[in-house]
Design a protein around this motif. Structure first.
Motif, short mmCIF file in Angstrom:
data_model
loop_
_atom_site.label_atom_id
_atom_site.label_comp_id
_atom_site.label_asym_id
_atom_site.label_seq_id
_atom_site.Cartn_x
_atom_site.Cartn_y
_atom_site.Cartn_z
N GLN A 154 -25.26 -48.37 -55.28
CA GLN A 154 -24.83 -48.94 -56.56
C GLN A 154 -25.73 -48.47 -57.70
O GLN A 154 -25.24 -48.09 -58.76
CB GLN A 154 -24.86 -50.47 -56.47
N TYR A 155 -27.04 -48.51 -57.46
CA TYR A 155 -27.99 -48.18 -58.51
C TYR A 155 -28.50 -46.74 -58.39
O TYR A 155 -28.63 -46.21 -57.28
CB TYR A 155 -29.17 -49.14 -58.48
N LEU A 156 -28.79 -46.14 -59.53
CA LEU A 156 -29.32 -44.78 -59.54
C LEU A 156 -30.64 -44.72 -58.78
O LEU A 156 -30.90 -43.77 -58.04
CB LEU A 156 -29.49 -44.31 -60.98
N PHE A 157 -31.47 -45.74 -58.99
CA PHE A 157 -32.75 -45.82 -58.29
C PHE A 157 -32.78 -47.09 -57.45
O PHE A 157 -33.23 -48.14 -57.91
CB PHE A 157 -33.91 -45.80 -59.28
N PRO A 158 -32.24 -47.01 -56.24
CA PRO A 158 -32.19 -48.20 -55.38
C PRO A 158 -33.57 -48.60 -54.88
O PRO A 158 -34.51 -47.81 -54.90
CB PRO A 158 -31.29 -47.76 -54.22
N ALA A 159 -33.67 -49.83 -54.42
CA ALA A 159 -34.91 -50.33 -53.84
C ALA A 159 -35.29 -49.49 -52.63
O ALA A 159 -34.43 -48.86 -52.00
CB ALA A 159 -34.75 -51.79 -53.44
N LEU A 160 -36.57 -49.48 -52.33
CA LEU A 160 -37.04 -48.68 -51.20
C LEU A 160 -36.58 -49.26 -49.87
O LEU A 160 -36.46 -48.54 -48.88
CB LEU A 160 -38.57 -48.59 -51.24
N ARG A 161 -36.32 -50.57 -49.86
CA ARG A 161 -35.85 -51.23 -48.64
C ARG A 161 -34.60 -52.05 -48.90
O ARG A 161 -34.41 -52.55 -50.01
CB ARG A 161 -36.95 -52.14 -48.07
N SER A 162 -33.79 -52.20 -47.88
CA SER A 162 -32.57 -53.00 -48.01
C SER A 162 -32.91 -54.48 -47.99
O SER A 162 -33.91 -54.90 -47.40
CB SER A 162 -31.60 -52.68 -46.86
N GLY A 163 -32.04 -55.29 -48.60
CA GLY A 163 -32.22 -56.74 -48.60
C GLY A 163 -31.69 -57.35 -47.31
O GLY A 163 -31.29 -56.64 -46.38
N LYS A 164 -31.69 -58.66 -47.24
CA LYS A 164 -31.23 -59.36 -46.04
C LYS A 164 -29.75 -59.12 -45.76
O LYS A 164 -29.30 -59.18 -44.62
CB LYS A 164 -31.48 -60.87 -46.19
N ASN A 165 -29.00 -58.82 -46.84
CA ASN A 165 -27.56 -58.57 -46.66
C ASN A 165 -27.27 -57.10 -46.32
O ASN A 165 -26.12 -56.68 -46.22
CB ASN A 165 -26.79 -58.96 -47.92
N GLY A 166 -28.34 -56.31 -46.17
CA GLY A 166 -28.17 -54.90 -45.81
C GLY A 166 -27.97 -53.98 -47.00
O GLY A 166 -27.92 -52.76 -46.86
N LYS A 167 -27.85 -54.57 -48.20
CA LYS A 167 -27.65 -53.77 -49.41
C LYS A 167 -28.97 -53.60 -50.16
O LYS A 167 -29.87 -54.42 -50.06
CB LYS A 167 -26.61 -54.44 -50.32
N LYS A 168 -29.04 -52.53 -50.93
CA LYS A 168 -30.25 -52.24 -51.70
C LYS A 168 -30.06 -52.64 -53.16
O LYS A 168 -29.08 -52.28 -53.79
CB LYS A 168 -30.60 -50.76 -51.61
N GLY A 169 -31.04 -53.40 -53.67
CA GLY A 169 -31.01 -53.76 -55.08
C GLY A 169 -31.67 -52.66 -55.90
O GLY A 169 -31.63 -51.49 -55.53
N THR A 170 -32.29 -53.04 -57.01
CA THR A 170 -32.93 -52.04 -57.87
C THR A 170 -34.38 -51.80 -57.43
O THR A 170 -35.01 -52.66 -56.83
CB THR A 170 -32.96 -52.51 -59.34
#
Length: 223
Positions: A154-170
């Motif tokens: 979703q984001y151009l620069f995603p988080a280095l790790r995925s969240g609990k839902n398996g998706k990456k935030g910013t």
């Protein structure tokens, strides 16, 4: 008064006028609260003048430093491509860290050379990118598209790790800060340079090259 004596004591300790002003603001807020709640009869703090603060001139890179700075991230792995794009976007657009990390893939119009930016107060504006920033963006997106699960990015620069839902935030603002600071130290000994200094660098170089002040204001997202 006791308040003035307190401020004088802080001043003798060598604290800046900005620190004194911040301390006085806290005292004024306390007295305002006490007056509203009938804890004091008179707000004596309102009679104390706020110390004048000297506004420090912004720190920015010279043209040569900026050129050397942008050429620092070398290589074609994800980290190098990401870092190169981060530096290019800061210098090419003058955006803030908070705006950079919120860029979504859907905000980018690569062929048109524009990116939609969500700024302070949820105000949207368009920033333009030149050929070098465009190339850095294209190379990064090509690499990321080949990675597994890139379609869910979703984001151009995603988080280095995925969240609990398996998706990456910013990506975290501190991570961006550290990346930029690392490269700034390689081109300048000015310890006060920061990612925000690239915003000043963008504006200063635009102004020096004949750009209209009102146009720069709009590009920076200033009201």
């Amino acid at each position: 008064t006791v308040i003035q004596a307190y401020l004088q004591q802080l001043s003798r300790k060598g604290l800046s006028a900005k620190t004194l002003a911040r301390s006085l603001a806290s005292i004024k807020s306390l007295y305002k609260y006490m007056l509203i709640n009938n804890l004091v009869e008179v707000n004596i703090a309102r009679f104390v003048k706020t110390p004048k603060t000297n506004r420090e001139l912004p720190h920015y890179l010279s043209l040569k430093e900026a050129k050397d700075f942008l050429q620092l991230p070398t290589g074609n792995d994800e980290k190098a491509l990401r870092d190169r794009l981060i530096l290019e976007l800061f210098y090419a657009t003058g955006i803030r860290i908070s705006e950079l990390i919120k860029i979504q893939i859907s905000d980018i119009r690569l062929e048109e050379g524009i990116i939609y930016i969500l700024g302070k107060g949820s105000k949207e504006r368009i920033v333009m990118i030149g050929s070098e920033a465009g190339e850095a963006l294209r190379n990064y997106l090509t690499f990321m598209s080949e990675k597994e699960n890139s379609n869910n990015m979703q984001y151009l620069f995603p988080a280095l790790r995925s969240g609990k839902n398996g998706k990456k935030g910013t990506i975290a603002p501190k991570t961006i800060f550290n990346i930029v600071k690392k490269y700034l130290k390689k081109v300048s000994s000015d310890e006060k340079l920061s990612p925000h200094s690239l915003r000043h660098t963008f504006a200063t170089h635009m102004l020096d090259n004949g750009a209209d002040l009102m146009a720069i204001k709009d590009m920076l997202g200033h009201s």
